[in-house]
Design a protein around this motif. Structure first.
Motif, PDB file in Angstrom:
ATOM      1  N   LYS A  62      10.407   9.183   3.974  1.00 27.45           N
ATOM      2  CA  LYS A  62      10.595   9.388   2.541  1.00 27.45           C
ATOM      3  C   LYS A  62       9.583   8.592   1.726  1.00 27.45           C
ATOM      4  O   LYS A  62       9.099   9.057   0.689  1.00 27.45           O
ATOM      5  N   LYS A  63       9.244   7.390   2.204  1.00 25.43           N
ATOM      6  CA  LYS A  63       8.225   6.602   1.512  1.00 25.43           C
ATOM      7  C   LYS A  63       6.868   7.298   1.546  1.00 25.43           C
ATOM      8  O   LYS A  63       6.055   7.139   0.621  1.00 25.43           O
ATOM      9  N   LEU A  64       6.616   8.065   2.596  1.00 25.35           N
ATOM     10  CA  LEU A  64       5.354   8.787   2.727  1.00 25.35           C
ATOM     11  C   LEU A  64       5.391  10.148   2.037  1.00 25.35           C
ATOM     12  O   LEU A  64       4.396  10.875   2.046  1.00 25.35           O
ATOM     13  N   GLY A  65       6.535  10.509   1.471  1.00 26.27           N
ATOM     14  CA  GLY A  65       6.641  11.797   0.791  1.00 26.27           C
ATOM     15  C   GLY A  65       6.714  12.976   1.730  1.00 26.27           C
ATOM     16  O   GLY A  65       6.373  14.109   1.349  1.00 26.27           O
ATOM     17  N   LYS A  91       0.839  -1.200   0.000  1.00 28.32           N
ATOM     18  CA  LYS A  91       0.000   0.000   0.000  1.00 28.32           C
ATOM     19  C   LYS A  91       0.874   1.249   0.000  1.00 28.32           C
ATOM     20  O   LYS A  91       1.944   1.284   0.607  1.00 28.32           O
ATOM     21  N   THR A  92       0.415   2.292  -0.666  1.00 26.53           N
ATOM     22  CA  THR A  92       1.113   3.573  -0.651  1.00 26.53           C
ATOM     23  C   THR A  92       0.173   4.667  -0.157  1.00 26.53           C
ATOM     24  O   THR A  92      -1.064   4.527  -0.252  1.00 26.53           O
ATOM     25  N   TRP A  93       0.738   5.716   0.372  1.00 25.54           N
ATOM     26  CA  TRP A  93      -0.032   6.878   0.819  1.00 25.54           C
ATOM     27  C   TRP A  93       0.895   8.069   0.907  1.00 25.54           C
ATOM     28  O   TRP A  93       2.054   7.942   1.337  1.00 25.54           O
ATOM     29  N   THR A 104      -1.116  17.702   1.213  1.00 23.89           N
ATOM     30  CA  THR A 104      -0.318  18.928   1.216  1.00 23.89           C
ATOM     31  C   THR A 104       1.038  18.624   1.850  1.00 23.89           C
ATOM     32  O   THR A 104       1.160  17.659   2.622  1.00 23.89           O
ATOM     33  N   PRO A 105       2.079  19.403   1.562  1.00 21.88           N
ATOM     34  CA  PRO A 105       3.402  19.132   2.129  1.00 21.88           C
ATOM     35  C   PRO A 105       3.376  19.108   3.653  1.00 21.88           C
ATOM     36  O   PRO A 105       2.762  19.971   4.284  1.00 21.88           O
ATOM     37  N   ARG A 111       6.567   2.404  11.379  1.00 18.43           N
ATOM     38  CA  ARG A 111       6.798   3.846  11.543  1.00 18.43           C
ATOM     39  C   ARG A 111       6.041   4.641  10.484  1.00 18.43           C
ATOM     40  O   ARG A 111       5.639   5.786  10.742  1.00 18.43           O
ATOM     41  N   MET A 112       5.809   4.055   9.325  1.00 14.71           N
ATOM     42  CA  MET A 112       4.928   4.695   8.354  1.00 14.71           C
ATOM     43  C   MET A 112       3.521   4.836   8.938  1.00 14.71           C
ATOM     44  O   MET A 112       2.888   5.899   8.826  1.00 14.71           O
TER      45      MET A 112
END
Length: 303
Positions: free
Chosen positions: A68-71, A38-40, A44-45, A292-293
């Motif tokens: 970083k994976k969460l942007g 899954k990604t997320w 907004t920043p 942690r994500m």
């Protein structure tokens, strides 16, 4: 009451006591979803600051990979080049970061419960990455995820926590939450290092522990917190309280070995067992990113 609600709404995570068993399961399910691909990313920043006042490899870098994976945008903090060297307090440091736009702070600090006086004064959430000999909630969650992946649930599992319990924030977090989730928690190691754990959990010799455990959770001797007063040589400790090859051979067929690392090979665990078939030590590290994500997503009020 208003203050308590305000603090809760910020989605801090400073202790496993902050979480109900239902909330733990939500976090574990979210972490497993991330593990499954899954990604997320936030709409907004969002900015997160990592403040590590003690050495760390696994926790620090798995938080960075998770971020970083969460942007998320990372604000890197270095105590040696920050205003802390000029005498700035922890509160003023965090308040500065909050003022310039940090949405979350991740903190590791040598002082037990460093966060106690901070929580009422901040409007952004704190994620505790380890406080002194106190708590390490994200380590506990990644251990729980690893156990759940193996056994499905925690009901009536025999989990033995072995070693330097006196100085272990991992032991405190895990013993508390595993008991809430229905596991049978046992302890083992030098009796002088139990520090009150015997008042709440049954004590086993290491030979008894090896035969009983579904999960053998080994702990590192935290030499840096002993002030040079350890009473065992490495070889004596391994013989009396370590997970030796001979003890591993007595373990149940489907039992597993955990360790929060760093590992003192040949002390609390035999070198050849660190990556043996029943070891999940490096799987724990991998799961640390996914947990942690999930915790960061929760801090941003998205779960």
């Amino acid at each position: 009451m208003v203050m308590s609600i305000h603090i809760n709404e910020r989605k801090n995570l400073v202790s496993v006591s902050d979480l109900t068993t239902a909330e733990v399961q939500v976090l574990l399910n979210e972490a497993q979803a991330f593990a499954d691909g899954k990604t997320w990313t936030p709409d907004t920043p969002k900015f997160v600051a990592n403040l590590f006042f003690e050495p760390s490899t696994r926790t620090r870098f798995s938080f960075e990979v998770a971020q970083k994976k969460l942007g998320l945008e990372l604000l890197q903090f270095d105590g040696e080049t920050s205003s802390v060297k000029k005498g700035e307090s922890l509160y003023d440091t965090i308040k500065t970061l909050e003022s310039i736009g940090a949405d979350v702070v991740v903190i590791r600090h040598p002082e037990d419960e460093y966060y106690a006086n901070l929580l009422p004064k901040l409007s952004i959430p704190i994620i505790n990455a380890g406080d002194g000999c106190g708590q390490h909630p994200t380590q506990s969650l990644l251990d729980l995820l690893t156990i759940q992946q193996e056994f499905g649930d925690f009901d009536n599992l025999d989990v033995v926590i072995c070693g330097d319990l006196r100085h272990s924030r991992v032991a405190r977090s895990n013993a508390e939450m595993l008991s809430k989730l229905g596991a049978n928690v046992w302890i083992s190691g030098p009796r002088s290092w139990m520090n009150g754990f015997e008042d709440h959990y049954g004590y086993l010799s290491m030979d008894e522990a090896a035969r009983r455990a579904d999960v053998m959770m080994m702990l590192r001797i935290q030499h840096e917190r002993h002030d040079g007063h350890e009473s065992f040589s490495k070889s004596d400790y391994h013989k009396q309280y370590g997970l030796t090859v001979q003890r591993e051979q007595q373990m149940k067929k489907d039992s597993i070995i955990l360790h929060p690392a760093p590992v003192n090979r040949g002390v609390e665990i035999a070198d050849e067992l660190v990556e043996c078939e029943r070891s999940r030590i490096f799987k724990q590290m991998k799961n640390g990113v996914f947990v942690r994500m999930a915790v960061l997503k929760r801090a941003l009020k998205q779960i």
